[in-house]
Design an enzyme around this catalytic site. Sequence first.
Site, short mmCIF file in Angstrom:
data_model
loop_
_atom_site.label_atom_id
_atom_site.label_comp_id
_atom_site.label_asym_id
_atom_site.label_seq_id
_atom_site.Cartn_x
_atom_site.Cartn_y
_atom_site.Cartn_z
N SER A 10 58.78 35.70 55.74
CA SER A 10 58.05 36.97 54.78
C SER A 10 57.85 38.35 55.34
CB SER A 10 56.82 36.14 54.15
OG SER A 10 56.70 36.63 53.64
N HIS A 37 60.62 35.52 50.93
CA HIS A 37 59.23 35.62 50.35
C HIS A 37 59.76 37.03 49.27
CE1 HIS A 37 56.31 32.75 51.92
NE2 HIS A 37 56.91 32.29 51.10
N ASP A 130 53.44 29.81 54.58
CA ASP A 130 54.05 29.10 55.06
C ASP A 130 55.42 29.06 55.49
OD1 ASP A 130 55.74 27.71 52.85
OD2 ASP A 130 56.84 29.04 52.01
#
Length: 186
Positions: A10, A37, A130
């Site tokens: 991300s 992301h 995540d």
Amino acid sequence: MAEVILIGGSAGAFNCIISILKGIDRSLDIPIVVILHRLKNAETNFESILKMNTHYTVKEIEDKEPIQRGMLYTAPPDYHVFLEEDRTLSLDVSEAVNYSRPSIDVIFESFSLVLKEKCMGILLSGANGDGAKGLQLMAELNGTTVIQDCIEADFNNMPKAAKARYKQHQELTIENIIKLLNNEYK
């Protein structure tokens, strides 16, 4: 040996992904799936930039396509990606996981359940947790798991979360991730 390499990240991961792609040997053709992301409605030139920095054929995943060697697949914004038993990729719009869709956890878990020890996951820089749960499952199913060095990562929440869940992940700098890939898959 892994059949697929999954790279998730991300915030702060984009340049790491580019460095990895530039550094891997031209003889590598193991399929790679990149999960980053991204904003769902923002136009980006993500795939174009990847194409300029790799010898792989780059494409955004389409529903029900088979996974193939020599391909670098990107998870499309706002879709979860699953690997089916017949080695096809499927897209899903179920609820976000860890505030993310695509969720790195969902993808890591799905590929791990199908490929078991023939899966490799690399978790890079990111500002949330995540990927930590999915990487743990991958490790428990004897897949190869790597986290970016927590000191090197621009945003170390992702690799730290993975390390907190499972201490046996290999923690490597980007340079050493490249060396691992080149040594493992030549």
